[in-house]
Design a protein around this motif. Structure first.
Motif, short mmCIF file in Angstrom:
data_model
loop_
_atom_site.label_atom_id
_atom_site.label_comp_id
_atom_site.label_asym_id
_atom_site.label_seq_id
_atom_site.Cartn_x
_atom_site.Cartn_y
_atom_site.Cartn_z
N THR A 238 0.42 -5.73 -10.34
CA THR A 238 1.09 -5.59 -9.05
C THR A 238 2.05 -6.75 -8.83
OG1 THR A 238 -0.94 -4.56 -8.22
CG2 THR A 238 0.74 -5.13 -6.61
N PHE B 15 -2.00 3.72 -6.17
CA PHE B 15 -2.94 2.79 -6.78
C PHE B 15 -2.67 2.58 -8.27
CE2 PHE B 15 -6.85 2.01 -9.17
CZ PHE B 15 -7.32 0.85 -8.55
N ASP C 99 -2.97 -9.29 -2.88
CA ASP C 99 -4.14 -10.16 -3.03
C ASP C 99 -4.41 -10.34 -4.52
OD1 ASP C 99 -6.54 -11.46 -3.10
OD2 ASP C 99 -7.61 -10.07 -1.80
N ASN D 46 0.82 -1.21 0.00
CA ASN D 46 0.00 0.00 0.00
C ASN D 46 0.86 1.27 0.00
OD1 ASN D 46 0.80 0.69 2.63
ND2 ASN D 46 -1.10 0.04 3.58
N ARG E 267 -7.57 -9.11 -6.54
CA ARG E 267 -7.80 -7.69 -6.82
C ARG E 267 -6.80 -7.12 -7.83
NH1 ARG E 267 -8.14 -6.05 -0.42
NH2 ARG E 267 -10.07 -7.13 0.09
N ASP E 268 -5.98 -7.96 -8.40
CA ASP E 268 -4.88 -7.48 -9.23
C ASP E 268 -5.25 -7.51 -10.71
OD1 ASP E 268 -2.42 -6.52 -9.89
OD2 ASP E 268 -1.34 -8.41 -9.59
N PRO F 25 -2.43 -1.69 -8.70
CA PRO F 25 -3.90 -1.70 -8.66
C PRO F 25 -4.51 -2.71 -7.71
CG PRO F 25 -3.07 -2.62 -10.73
CD PRO F 25 -1.90 -2.02 -10.03
N VAL F 26 -3.69 -3.50 -7.03
CA VAL F 26 -4.21 -4.39 -6.00
C VAL F 26 -4.70 -3.61 -4.78
CG1 VAL F 26 -2.08 -4.75 -4.70
CG2 VAL F 26 -3.72 -6.60 -4.85
N ASN F 27 -4.29 -2.34 -4.67
CA ASN F 27 -4.55 -1.55 -3.47
C ASN F 27 -5.97 -0.99 -3.44
OD1 ASN F 27 -2.04 -1.84 -2.24
ND2 ASN F 27 -1.16 -0.16 -3.42
N ARG F 28 -6.95 -1.82 -3.19
CA ARG F 28 -8.32 -1.35 -3.11
C ARG F 28 -8.48 -0.34 -1.99
NH1 ARG F 28 -13.33 -5.33 -1.82
NH2 ARG F 28 -12.28 -5.35 0.21
N PHE F 29 -7.75 -0.52 -0.89
CA PHE F 29 -7.82 0.42 0.23
C PHE F 29 -6.56 1.27 0.28
CE2 PHE F 29 -10.32 -3.34 1.62
CZ PHE F 29 -11.56 -2.73 1.64
#
Length: 377
Positions: free
Chosen positions: A287, A237, A278, A233, A281-282, A241-245
């Motif tokens: 990522t 982002f 994760d 993180n 989410r990638d 782009p895995v960084n949803r949060f």
């Protein structure tokens, strides 16, 4: 070193690939994998292991195959560092509880630490950093630790979580963290009292903007570190782009690679972990590709650490004698790597940056000098 196979999943990533899948100069053809009873990582410089444990982030989280997705990308990269030998032990077996998984990871990391290996850990959630630290604690070894994270995980919690593990790491007794540096925090996401806490403990913290303005400012901190933990993180982002949060702000992919190269160059650093990946989410595994490239640059740094001369070999350094605010000191610049050191009043040389030398030349006290003096009191 004891037999570690019972701690690992039965099937290794490489067993999903047909023989000859990788070209001779790709890393996938040059990594020794733990797939046979005769496997021995004794000759390895770096040992890879994965741990997809996420229950420190979300209580009912499934065990992740994220480490293998990252391997997919790293194994396909080309090996420009034939002098570096890498072994891949595979993934830690999932335990009935998160604590079971952590216990297995802690045991493996400790054994590898005792064997003198550089460990590259492909994590799950960021709380697994605590197991990186425990490997040193079990050896009664005091360390300097650095973490790259947009947050400062000092929440108070009865259980160890990805948002509270730093409290245990920095305050548990007996404590073996001699010094700690936090790299890339984003002020608007961090409670001011957390920074006050770190400052009272005489730890260092580097705001994202300061590091991006001059990334060399954190090289001395990483050069002094035994442990480096990187939460993905910390990368913006658009580059991860895995960084949803995550955040629209953060390090670029290139800057993340520079940081890990700095870490690889440290002759002290033997534990490097990347967390927060994760695969669900990638997008397009972008990522995973970034993390694979970060590891490539870490290896590049390990290659360079071998070329650095000992500080006692003064013929390999350029000496600069400087007087500032009634202090006379010596700065050293390596002829091989261009890195800098400064001498403290107790005659000990500590890593520093070129900007510290320029500050002293302007008859000002470098902030790094003051912080080092504070920690000596």
């Amino acid at each position: 070193m004891q037999d570690l196979r019972p701690f690992f999943a039965e099937r290794h990533f490489i067993e999903n690939k047909p023989e000859g899948f990788y070209e001779p100069l790709q890393w996938g053809a040059n990594i020794k994998c733990a797939t046979q009873d005769s496997f021995d990582c004794e000759e390895a410089d770096i040992v890879i292991l994965g741990c997809g444990e996420w229950r420190g982030e979300q209580q009912n989280a499934s065990y992740s195959n994220g480490p293998d997705v990252i391997r997919e990308q790293f194994y396909a990269l080309y090996d420009w560092h034939p002098s570096i030998k890498i072994a891949d032990l595979g993934n830690i077996r999932q335990g009935v509880s998160a604590d079971d998984t952590r216990a297995a990871l802690r045991m493996v990391l400790h054994e590898l630490q005792e064997a003198g290996k550089i460990v590259y850990l492909l994590g799950g959630s960021h709380d697994l950093t605590l197991q990186q630290y425990d490997a040193f604690r079990l050896s009664n070894q005091q360390i300097t630790a650095s973490i790259a994270d947009m947050l400062i995980d000092l929440d108070e919690s009865e259980e160890v979580t990805s948002r509270s593990f730093l409290m245990d790491m920095l305050t548990s007794q007996p404590n073996y963290v001699r010094h700690y540096s936090h790299i890339g925090f984003q002020s608007y996401n961090v409670h001011p009292r957390m920074l006050e806490t770190l400052d009272k403990l005489r730890f260092d913290f580097y705001r994202l903007g300061r590091v991006r303005e001059n990334i060399d400012v954190v090289e001395p901190a990483l050069r002094s570190s035994h442990l480096f933990s990187f939460d993905i993180n910390a990368v913006r982002f658009s580059d991860a782009p895995v960084n949803r949060f995550g955040s629209p702000n953060g390090f670029t992919g290139e800057e993340a690679c520079v940081l890990t190269r700095f870490a690889g160059m440290s002759s002290l650093l033997t534990s490097f972990g990347v967390y927060g990946y994760d695969p669900l989410r990638d997008m397009h595994q972008m990522t995973a590709k970034l993390i694979a490239q970060m590891f490539w640059y870490f290896i590049d740094g390990v290659t360079l650490r071998r070329t650095e001369a000992s500080i006692e070999d003064r013929g390999e350094f350029v000496e600069f004698h400087v007087s500032f605010t009634s202090n006379d000191t010596t700065f050293l610049k390596s002829k091989r790597t261009g890195r800098w050191w400064m001498q403290l009043p107790n005659h000990r040389f500590v890593p520093c940056a070129y900007t510290d030398y320029l500050t002293a030349c302007n008859d000002e006290i470098p902030e790094r000098w003051l912080r080092e003096q504070e920690r000596m009191v």
